[in-house]
Design an enzyme around this catalytic site. Structure first.
Site, short mmCIF file in Angstrom:
data_model
loop_
_atom_site.label_atom_id
_atom_site.label_comp_id
_atom_site.label_asym_id
_atom_site.label_seq_id
_atom_site.Cartn_x
_atom_site.Cartn_y
_atom_site.Cartn_z
N GLU A 87 4.78 -5.02 7.18
CA GLU A 87 4.12 -3.89 7.63
C GLU A 87 4.39 -3.77 9.20
O GLU A 87 4.42 -2.60 9.77
CB GLU A 87 2.44 -4.16 7.74
CG GLU A 87 2.04 -4.10 6.26
CD GLU A 87 1.76 -5.38 5.77
OE1 GLU A 87 2.72 -6.40 5.95
OE2 GLU A 87 1.17 -5.53 4.76
N GLY A 110 0.65 -5.01 0.93
CA GLY A 110 -0.48 -5.30 0.32
C GLY A 110 -0.18 -5.64 -1.10
O GLY A 110 -1.21 -6.35 -1.72
N ALA A 126 0.82 -0.99 0.05
CA ALA A 126 -0.03 -0.07 -0.31
C ALA A 126 1.00 1.18 0.09
O ALA A 126 2.16 1.15 0.36
CB ALA A 126 -1.13 0.17 1.47
N GLU A 186 -0.39 -9.39 -0.53
CA GLU A 186 -1.85 -9.65 -0.18
C GLU A 186 -2.66 -9.67 -1.55
O GLU A 186 -3.48 -10.58 -1.58
CB GLU A 186 -2.49 -8.49 0.84
CG GLU A 186 -1.65 -8.57 2.15
CD GLU A 186 -1.99 -7.40 3.05
OE1 GLU A 186 -1.62 -6.41 2.61
OE2 GLU A 186 -2.46 -7.83 4.06
N1 CAA Z 1 4.66 3.09 -0.75
C1 CAA Z 1 5.12 4.38 -1.30
N2 CAA Z 1 6.17 4.54 -1.84
C2 CAA Z 1 7.07 3.37 -1.92
C3 CAA Z 1 6.78 2.10 -1.26
C4 CAA Z 1 5.45 2.24 -0.73
N3 CAA Z 1 4.84 0.85 -0.30
N4 CAA Z 1 7.57 1.33 -1.67
C5 CAA Z 1 8.55 2.06 -2.36
N5 CAA Z 1 8.19 3.08 -2.53
C6 CAA Z 1 8.87 4.24 -3.30
C7 CAA Z 1 10.17 4.84 -2.31
O1 CAA Z 1 9.61 5.89 -1.39
C8 CAA Z 1 11.05 5.42 -3.50
O2 CAA Z 1 10.56 6.59 -3.90
P1 CAA Z 1 11.65 7.91 -4.02
O3 CAA Z 1 12.44 7.36 -5.08
O4 CAA Z 1 10.63 9.18 -4.23
O5 CAA Z 1 12.38 8.06 -2.81
C9 CAA Z 1 10.78 4.59 -4.76
O6 CAA Z 1 9.60 3.72 -4.36
C10 CAA Z 1 11.83 3.53 -4.79
O7 CAA Z 1 11.86 2.70 -3.79
P2 CAA Z 1 13.20 2.62 -2.84
O8 CAA Z 1 14.37 3.53 -3.08
O9 CAA Z 1 13.32 2.22 -1.62
O10 CAA Z 1 14.02 1.21 -3.44
P3 CAA Z 1 14.92 0.05 -2.97
O11 CAA Z 1 15.25 -0.76 -4.22
O12 CAA Z 1 16.01 0.79 -2.42
O13 CAA Z 1 14.05 -0.68 -1.94
C11 CAA Z 1 12.05 -1.71 -1.30
C12 CAA Z 1 12.90 -1.46 -2.54
C13 CAA Z 1 12.66 -2.91 -0.45
C14 CAA Z 1 10.94 -2.73 -1.86
C15 CAA Z 1 11.48 -0.69 -0.37
O14 CAA Z 1 11.08 0.32 -1.23
C16 CAA Z 1 10.62 -0.83 0.64
O15 CAA Z 1 10.95 -1.46 1.71
N6 CAA Z 1 9.25 -0.44 0.30
C17 CAA Z 1 8.24 -0.45 1.39
C18 CAA Z 1 7.63 -1.98 1.49
C19 CAA Z 1 6.72 -1.91 2.67
O16 CAA Z 1 6.79 -1.77 3.80
N7 CAA Z 1 5.49 -2.33 2.13
C20 CAA Z 1 4.26 -2.57 3.19
C21 CAA Z 1 3.51 -1.27 3.05
S1 CAA Z 1 2.05 -1.00 4.04
C22 CAA Z 1 1.03 -2.12 3.45
O17 CAA Z 1 1.01 -2.72 2.60
C23 CAA Z 1 -0.27 -2.12 4.40
C24 CAA Z 1 -1.31 -3.14 4.07
O18 CAA Z 1 -1.39 -4.31 4.37
C25 CAA Z 1 -2.32 -2.85 3.11
#
Ligand code: CAA
Length: 259
Positions: free
Chosen positions: A133, A110, A66, A113
């Protein structure tokens, strides 16, 4: 229909393909994208010619979860009252035709999911799955704590949900989260082949098979077997059952008419 967060296409007029398309955010799933996904899924479900649907992302990310930027400042009042984040996610459960998740790269939170809401997952060898999460101070909110244990058992689900660690494609296949793993450059072809195979069968039978398997998650074994038997018997009322069995006996390919 013009979409901004997804790309919609078809293959051989039989398979509907929905590509998540927010590359800069690694396909983070915001409300706008989920609404469009629901609209595209419903349109393919209603299209007589389409027999199977694929949801996919980019090589780097199926979906990284998400959209954290969109939800960071949400309050309890807002998310609870408006069912923010999760409201539009339920559409996929009402889709009657099979939906395959073609996953390469990250399928996190998400994203994982969403993949699990599909009927099965075919993964590229670079896929990474996880429910991170917990690192954000929340828990999975789109079915992760419920579908993951059903898919992989309690031990692995607890491990993933409580530590937030990622698993690679090989581990995901070993524990039963994905049905197959293929080399990244073969993902598209493999998934299309599976989807075209399904789309070649009788739509009525395919929908019945999907409905019956899904019933196994909602009922006792005895009730589930009863449900299956009713559907199995009902299929003898279709022309496609007659055609399927006749074609086998005549050693030819069946011509299903979806009747
Ligand atoms: N939401 C919003 N933006 C996101 C995102 C997310 N879930 N995941 C990645 N991005 C964005 C980053 O902020 C970044 O943006 P900028 O270039 O503007 O800084 C861009 O995508 C690239 O990401 P990274 O620079 O972090 O790329 P990376 O290769 O170094 O890492 C990753 C990749 C491991 C996937 C890392 O981005 C990450 O950990 N992302 C979040 C994963 C996460 O926590 N997901 C769970 C979300 S909560 C949820 O999903 C709730 C639910 O159950 C419904």
């Amino acid at each position: 229909m013009a979409y901004e967060n997804i790309i919609v296409s078809t293959e051989a007029e039989k398979v509907g393909i929905i590509t998540l398309n927010r590359p800069k955010q690694l396909n983070a799933l915001n409300e706008e994208l989920m609404v469009e996904l629901g609209q595209a899924l419903r349109a393919f479900d209603a299209d007589e010619k389409i027999g199977c649907i694929i949801i996919t992302g980019s090589e780097k990310a199926f979906a990284a979860g998400a959209d954290i930027a969109a939800m960071a400042e949400y309050t309890f009042n807002e998310v609870y009252k408006n069912e923010y984040i999760t409201r539009s996610w339920e559409t996929i459960r009402s889709i009657r035709k099979p939906v395959i998740a073609a996953v390469s790269g990250f399928a996190l939170g998400g994203g994982c999911e969403l993949a699990m809401m599909c009927d099965f997952i075919i993964a590229a060898d670079n896929a990474k799955f996880g429910q991170p999460e917990i690192k954000l101070g929340v828990i999975p909110g789109a079915g992760g704590t419920q579908r993951l244990p059903r898919a992989v058992g309690k031990a692995k689900a607890m491990d993933l949900v409580l530590t937030g660690r990622f698993i690679d494609a090989a581990e995901a296949e070993r524990v039963g989260l994905v049905s197959r793993v293929v080399p990244l450059d073969k993902l598209k072809d493999e998934v299309l082949a599976a989807a075209l195979t399904i789309a070649g069968y009788s739509q009525i039978t395919v929908i019945a098979a999907k409905e019956s398997v899904n019933q196994s998650f909602e009922t006792s074994l005895a009730e589930g077997v009863h449900f299956e038997r009713r559907i199995f018997h009902a299929l003898f009322a279709t022309e496609d059952q007659k055609e399927g069995m006749k074609a086998f006996l005549e050693k030819r390919a069946p011509e299903f008419k979806n009747r």
